[in-house]
Design an enzyme around this catalytic site. Structure first.
Site, PDB file in Angstrom:
ATOM      1  N   ARG A 162      -2.590  18.060   2.053  1.00 22.60           N
ATOM      2  CA  ARG A 162      -1.183  18.482   2.069  1.00 22.60           C
ATOM      3  C   ARG A 162      -0.610  18.289   0.682  1.00 22.60           C
ATOM      4  O   ARG A 162      -1.286  17.807  -0.226  1.00 22.60           O
ATOM      5  CB  ARG A 162      -0.397  17.623   3.065  1.00 22.60           C
ATOM      6  N   HIS A 178       0.811  -1.223   0.000  1.00 28.66           N
ATOM      7  CA  HIS A 178       0.000   0.000   0.000  1.00 28.66           C
ATOM      8  C   HIS A 178       0.842   1.270   0.000  1.00 28.66           C
ATOM      9  O   HIS A 178       0.319   2.362   0.214  1.00 28.66           O
ATOM     10  CB  HIS A 178      -0.967   0.020   1.194  1.00 28.66           C
ATOM     11  N   HIS A 225      59.536 -36.942 -12.121  1.00 29.13           N
ATOM     12  CA  HIS A 225      59.390 -35.680 -11.382  1.00 29.13           C
ATOM     13  C   HIS A 225      60.102 -35.833 -10.042  1.00 29.13           C
ATOM     14  O   HIS A 225      59.911 -36.820  -9.335  1.00 29.13           O
ATOM     15  CB  HIS A 225      57.906 -35.377 -11.157  1.00 29.13           C
TER      16      HIS A 225
END
Length: 1107
Positions: free
Chosen positions: A330, A273, A699
């Site tokens: 107002r 609202h 490795h």
């Protein structure tokens, strides 16, 4: 003349000069005679945007202005816009200050105020305030007190409307005084009904009730809201009109009985609202209906002798019937759109009417009021639509508006540095767009909103943009259910805010140092590499955890830059790229996504050489279409006849299985650098003899310094590939030197074809780059390699990590003990293959032994009562597989007691991972920009991924920063550029660090693209100094202390709970090690001193237990 917003400003200036002469109004067009009384000084009994709006109008008319403000509003803009400003309501709550009528009147009288404008909200519709003004001899810019009273009482206003012949919705004749009256109304008219505040509006005190069961709760809520908002909880009840349009008509009256309308506004787009978007005129409104609405509004105003500006509100149902709701006596928030389409300045008109001028004298006659174009107003608020429009508060770090042709801004107190408090309305600015029609105005509004930059608080701008782009909004009609029925409006486009987030990160680093934990106090080099940065890979979780960047993005960028170079990744068999087991489908899915993103070769290994885990990884890599490189993890010494657990025969049999399984390449993975030249010749020679056509890849690490010799021996024995590191990055715990291998093979049959000059150039770049990582460099704590690796067998990467961890935990001086404990821990666990994660398990146990001053014998003896690191417990349960030779007994049984054990391959018993559910969960948490790669990251590292997303949400794309800025931040007065993306570059200058404030923060100042920016950063050191955590007393049996520094991950008990000896109490985490703290005795938990995320030092008190 028409009182116009635009073209008549110069005329109004002339009018302001004429006013000073107080000329007689003898030529008044009305038959009434009323003295013209110029207003010299106006007070606005309000705050924010509306106060500023009135002040501007007064200034244009040469009227002096007075602001009032509460104690909480000392920094608000409206008090600065006025000529004078005075404090009201001292000592009162924030809202109550603006409702303090006596104080407002007192300030007005003391400062020679002629008239008071009430604005909207607060006292604007309070007849007692209008009367107080009249009693004090101060004019009220609005209707008379009696009219304010009648219009403010919705029940009386309704009766007046009926007398004026205006249609009304069925409702109560007066305010209901109790719940039973509301029940009686609902019994008569049925549901739905609506409660409305009798003495105020704005959606407060308004509740829709759709069924009887909701009646009582909604009555109480509406009553309390009305009481809080308007000082009176009176309610009236109406039949609720479903799916109406909310149309309101602007009216204007003078002291002589003249009343006109300025057409209508459509305020149907509402949330709870409360109006969100307002438009004028109403779209697709039947002209006959418009005539009825405006005529009824004027008749109603004349019925009560309405003076000044007001709004008559209606509901229009789907059949085109209109119903009076209320009169707002107002100025409305949305008065701006009426001004835009009529060219009438409503505040000017209010002031002139209050002075005694008539509407015809002002040129305001009904036949001269025309609709010109279309206008939309959007209220930009600090509300988060994603959280039900929950108001957000905080400091506006950035505020930049959208402007340009057709845009009007009515701002409140929105400016960089403003603090948005929770005390008042969340409005930042009203944006009004004008155009020839709705689509044109919407396009301008959308463009203006897109230009806004609001940082520091959430806003509703993304939601407003969705409304403005909605087809129903643009080309149809909307009703009050528009938002509720269009949930796609909440599919909000995320705000990037990259620049401000990066400033936050830089400020954080300048104040606190980097977010990435730095093991030692060493500064990165201040010199950046001359050659443009070369992108590299990183361990999957390290990319997110420490570099704070997405590993998939890094892979995609590398693939684009190097389209023809094969990429290789390490796959930990059934552990994928994690430290735990995953469901089989997760491993397969990971390999599939990796291959799609550019990965070529999958080096598959298992930390225990556990064949079922290895096979799963090989199958997953092969199914994804990758090249499979199966790895044998090496430990021990095949050249030592005294060490036979991992003999040459063991490795050959394992190789047989891997080749039989279909590997494309065979790899020997020597993570600790244990291969000596002789063992290299034996192992590689035997493999070459057994598999003459199989590519062999070796490795190793160079911790002992024999790496170059070992790799040359491997080459001589038949290896095809050996791993090296560029010279500036080689040696110690890294790989053997590339330059050394290239030089040693030059002129031999093993010549690499690489020139030493190229090696030197490549090495020079990395020598400079390495300086940037000084705090993480192994040389920060290590000064040389060490041949004791042949005894402790610590892998190269872990050797460095252990060194850092030992220093960070205060054990740097005990690193020799850590290495010895590593050897003992390895024996305790049965002499393991040590590769991540098995190497981490041994390391965790070693540090645990040193931290608690435990020998191997003591650990074995007290195994049933010690709180072992979680990784050790899970290893013994079988979470990473079965080690060669089985688990150590009776150590395993003593540690596990009755804990469950995993039999066979751990992942085989896990349920399949639901990737669709995981993606859905991630989208709910992080938004819709989740990629398949993100899902995979979350599957592998859920906690790390969550922290990474939280980090990027807070600090933005830090991968755009260069290494030095990322680690050390900028120096004061340093200027630099950050490229966000192609064509978008930030120009940044670090300006200053502020002093510590009371909240433990420092303000850090920057110049960003020529504009001043600042961020507030918490000083973590200062905050820590304010915190004192109690220590556990060792002689008090029930006080449980932290066995190590770290962060609390989880508290497993509650105060008052009964616990048994050995029961888990909480989980601590430090670096990558988690430790479960078990209860040392049976008893009751009397007090807990920590919670999740608490940071603890060693021996900090966790909780107390009484026996």
């Amino acid at each position: 003349m028409l009182l116009q917003v635009g073209g008549m400003r110069s005329a109004l200036g002339l009018l302001a000069v004429r006013r000073a002469c107080c000329l007689s109004r003898s030529n008044n067009t009305s038959t009434h005679t009323l003295e013209y009384k110029p207003i010299k000084k106006v007070m606005v009994a309000n705050r924010g945007e509306i106060a500023i709006r009135v002040f501007r109008a007064c200034t244009e008319l040469g009227i002096r202005t007075v602001a009032v403000y509460s104690e909480q509003d000392t920094g608000q803009m409206h008090r600065q816009k006025a000529d004078e400003a005075y404090l009201i309501g001292k000592g009162l709550p924030p809202v109550a200050a603006y409702l303090d009528i006596p104080d407002i009147i007192k300030v007005a009288k003391e400062n020679d105020v002629d008239a008071i404008h009430p604005g909207y909200g607060f006292l604007s519709e309070r007849s007692d305030f209008a009367q107080a003004c009249a009693d004090a001899g101060v004019r009220f810019i609005g209707p008379s007190p009696e009219v304010v009273r009648k219009m403010g009482d919705k029940v009386e206003a309704r009766a007046i409307a009926i007398r004026a012949g205006v249609p009304v919705v069925p409702g109560t004749d007066g305010p209901v005084t109790c719940l039973s009256e509301a029940q009686e109304f609902s019994n008569t008219y049925g549901f739905p009904i609506i409660f409305k505040a009798a003495y105020g509006g704005g959606g407060r005190g308004m509740r829709v009730v759709k069924e009887y069961e909701e009646l009582e709760e909604n009555y109480q809520r509406a009553y309390s809201e009305a009481l809080a908002a308007f000082g009176n909880g009176a309610l009236f009840v109406e039949k609720f009109v479903e799916r109406p349009r909310h149309i309101e008509v602007q009216i204007l009256g003078d002291k002589y009985g003249n009343v006109i309308h300025l057409y209508e506004r459509d305020c149907s787009i509402q949330r709870r609202h409360q109006k969100v978007v307002e438009m004028a005129p109403a779209v697709q409104l039947d002209p006959h209906l418009r005539d009825r609405l405006t005529a009824d509004s004027v008749n109603l105003a004349r019925q009560v002798g309405y003076e000044n500006a007001g709004t008559v509100e209606f509901l229009v149902d789907k059949h085109g019937r209109h119903y009076f709701i209320e009169v707002n006596s107002r100025l409305q928030v949305e008065h701006t759109v009426t001004e835009q389409i009529t060219d009438v300045d409503l505040v000017h008109a209010q002031l002139h009417v209050c002075e005694g001028r008539s509407l015809p004298e002002l040129g305001l006659k009904q036949d001269k009021i025309r609709i010109n174009g279309f206008a939309i107003q959007c209220r930009v608020t600090t509300e988060d639509p994603a959280r039900g429009f929950q108001p957000d508060t905080g400091r506006l770090e950035v505020f930049r508006t959208g402007e340009g042709m057709g845009i009007r801004l009515d701002s409140a107190s929105a400016f960089q540095g403003a603090v948005i408090s929770p005390h008042y309305d969340s409005l930042l600015v009203k944006v009004i767009a004008s155009g020839n029609d709705l689509p044109a105005a919407a396009a301008k509004m959308n463009r203006a909103l897109a230009e806004f930059r609001v940082r520091g608080v959430k806003t509703n701008i993304p939601f407003l943009q969705n409304v403005l782009s909605n087809d129903q909004f643009l080309y149809g009609t909307v009703d009050t259910q528009f938002i509720d029925e269009n949930q796609e409006l909440f599919n909000l486009k995320p705000v990037q805010n990259r620049a401000q987030k990066l400033l936050h990160y830089l400020g954080h680093v300048m104040v606190n140092g980097p977010t990435t934990p730095i093991p030692v106090k060493a500064k990165p080099s201040s010199i950046d590499p001359v050659i443009p940065p070369i992108p590299l890979g990183a361990t999957f979780d390290v990319a997110m955890r420490f570099l704070c960047e997405c590993p998939w993005k890094r892979l995609q960028e590398l693939r684009a830059l190097l389209p023809n170079v094969p990429f290789q990744m390490l796959l930990r068999g059934a552990n994928a790229v994690g430290y735990t087991n995953y469901p089989d489908n997760a491993v397969f899915k990971f390999c599939e996504v990796a291959k799609e993103n550019g990965m070529d070769i999958f080096r598959v290994f298992d930390s225990l050489n556990y064949l079922p885990n290895l096979m799963l990884g090989m199958e997953a890599a092969g199914a994804a279409g990758g090249v499979v490189e199966a790895s044998i993890s090496y430990t021990g010494d095949v050249s030592d006849p005294m060490r036979q657990k991992y003999s040459l025969d063991y490795y050959l049999k394992l190789a047989d299985e891997l080749v039989r399984a279909g590997t494309h390449i065979l790899n020997v993975k020597d993570m600790a650098g244990l291969l000596k030249p002789e063992s290299s010749r034996m192992l590689i020679g035997a493999l070459r003899d057994r598999f003459p056509d199989m590519p062999i890849h070796v490795h190793t690490h160079d911790t002992a310094g024999a790496g170059v010799a070992a790799m040359l021996a491997c080459a001589e024995a038949g290896a095809d590939i050996v791993d090296v590191a560029v010279d500036s990055m080689a040696g110690m715990t890294s790989q053997p030197s590339m330059g050394a291998i290239v030089a040693c093979t030059k002129g031999t049959k093993f010549n690499t074809g690489i020139t030493l000059e190229n090696v030197y150039d490549y090495s020079e770049y990395w020598e400079v780059a390495r300086g940037l990582y000084a705090p993480f460099d192994c040389t920060a704590t290590m000064k040389s390699g060490n041949a004791d690796v042949y005894e402790n067998e610590i892998p190269g990467g872990q050797y460095t990590n252990l060194h850092f961890q030992a220093h960070s935990m205060g054990l740097g001086h005990k690193f020799k003990e850590v290495k010895k404990s590593y050897t003992e821990a390895n024996k305790l666990l049965g002499d393991l293959i040590k590769v991540t994660p098995s190497s981490k398990i041994v390391g965790d146990l070693a540090q645990f032994m040193v931290q608690n001053s435990l020998t191997r014998a003591e650990v074995e003896e007290r195994a049933d009562e010690l709180s072992f690191p979680l990784s050790v417990v899970e290893f013994l349960q079988g979470h990473i597989g079965i080690p060669h030779g089985g688990f150590p007994e009776p150590f395993r049984s003593k540690v596990l007691k009755n804990m469950p054990r995993v039999e066979g391959r751990p992942g085989a018993s896990l349920p399949a991972m639901d990737f669709e559910a995981l993606e859905k969960q991630l989208r709910e948490t992080h938004g819709d920009d989740i990629t398949p790669e993100d899902v995979m990251s979350a599957a592998m590292y859920p906690k790390v991924f969550q922290e990474f997303k939280e980090f990027t949400h807070q600090f933005g794309p830090v991968d755009c920063l260069n290494t030095r800025l990322f680690l050390d931040g900028p120096k004061i007065a340093e200027e630099f550029e950050v490229e966000l993306e192609r064509g978008k570059t930030l120009h940044i200058k670090a300006l200053a660090l502020g002093d510590l404030n009371k909240a433990g923060q420092r303000e850090v100042f920057f110049e960003l693209n020529g504009a001043l920016r600042s961020v507030l950063v918490k000083d973590t050191v200062a905050m820590k100094e304010m915190h004192f955590h109690p220590k556990a007393l060792k002689d008090v049996r029930g006080q449980v202390g932290a066995p190590m520094p770290g962060k609390v991950v989880e508290v497993k008990v509650k105060q008052g709970q009964t616990v048994e000896k050995g029961q888990p109490l909480c989980v601590l985490s430090a670096m990558k090690m988690e430790t479960v703290v078990n209860s040392p005795l049976s008893g009751t938990v009397v007090k807990i001193y920590v919670n999740a995320d608490s940071s603890l030092e060693g021996d900090d008190l966790i909780l107390e237990i009484t026996e």
